[in-house]
Motif scaffolding. Sequence first.
Motif, mmCIF file in Angstrom:
data_model
loop_
_atom_site.group_PDB
_atom_site.id
_atom_site.type_symbol
_atom_site.label_atom_id
_atom_site.label_comp_id
_atom_site.label_asym_id
_atom_site.label_seq_id
_atom_site.Cartn_x
_atom_site.Cartn_y
_atom_site.Cartn_z
ATOM 1 N N TRP A 18 -3.269 -39.808 0.604
ATOM 2 C CA TRP A 18 -3.650 -40.145 1.971
ATOM 3 C C TRP A 18 -4.643 -39.025 2.426
ATOM 4 O O TRP A 18 -4.212 -37.827 2.716
ATOM 5 N N ARG A 19 -5.849 -39.377 2.481
ATOM 6 C CA ARG A 19 -7.026 -38.457 2.962
ATOM 7 C C ARG A 19 -7.133 -38.899 4.411
ATOM 8 O O ARG A 19 -7.821 -39.614 4.828
ATOM 9 N N ALA A 20 -6.629 -37.870 5.361
ATOM 10 C CA ALA A 20 -6.913 -37.815 6.605
ATOM 11 C C ALA A 20 -7.605 -36.758 7.351
ATOM 12 O O ALA A 20 -7.438 -35.658 6.900
ATOM 13 N N ARG A 21 -8.194 -37.148 8.388
ATOM 14 C CA ARG A 21 -8.700 -36.367 9.091
ATOM 15 C C ARG A 21 -8.036 -35.591 10.181
ATOM 16 O O ARG A 21 -6.680 -36.213 10.236
ATOM 17 N N LYS A 22 -8.336 -34.724 10.719
ATOM 18 C CA LYS A 22 -7.344 -33.796 11.738
ATOM 19 C C LYS A 22 -6.666 -34.685 12.964
ATOM 20 O O LYS A 22 -5.790 -34.675 13.120
ATOM 21 N N GLU A 23 -7.817 -35.414 13.304
ATOM 22 C CA GLU A 23 -7.380 -36.514 14.422
ATOM 23 C C GLU A 23 -6.269 -37.585 14.026
ATOM 24 O O GLU A 23 -5.318 -37.836 14.730
ATOM 25 N N TRP A 28 -0.736 -39.351 13.999
ATOM 26 C CA TRP A 28 0.669 -39.457 12.733
ATOM 27 C C TRP A 28 1.851 -38.769 13.402
ATOM 28 O O TRP A 28 2.801 -39.036 13.632
ATOM 29 N N THR A 29 1.470 -37.369 13.507
ATOM 30 C CA THR A 29 2.800 -36.406 14.202
ATOM 31 C C THR A 29 3.003 -36.663 15.362
ATOM 32 O O THR A 29 4.271 -36.664 15.454
ATOM 33 N N LEU A 30 2.177 -36.891 16.325
ATOM 34 C CA LEU A 30 2.484 -37.411 17.808
ATOM 35 C C LEU A 30 3.427 -38.772 17.712
ATOM 36 O O LEU A 30 4.265 -38.810 18.610
ATOM 37 N N ASP A 31 2.951 -39.669 16.877
ATOM 38 C CA ASP A 31 3.628 -40.910 16.706
ATOM 39 C C ASP A 31 5.009 -40.912 16.268
ATOM 40 O O ASP A 31 5.830 -41.960 16.194
#
Length: 54
Positions: A18-23, A28-31
Amino acid sequence: MRVLDRVLTRLRDRGDVWRARKEEIARWTLDRPGEASWVDRASAPIIGLPGRSV
């Protein structure tokens, strides 16, 4: 640099990375409050480094 380029190329070519941006990582973390790790840290100290202040 050559090793870093090789690692990033392999990660890019894999289908399960998974190539994810900081947002996206933040969302993902908050969810997932029960799954994600949290570290409570104090603010970083302000130090007198040389140079112009912004």
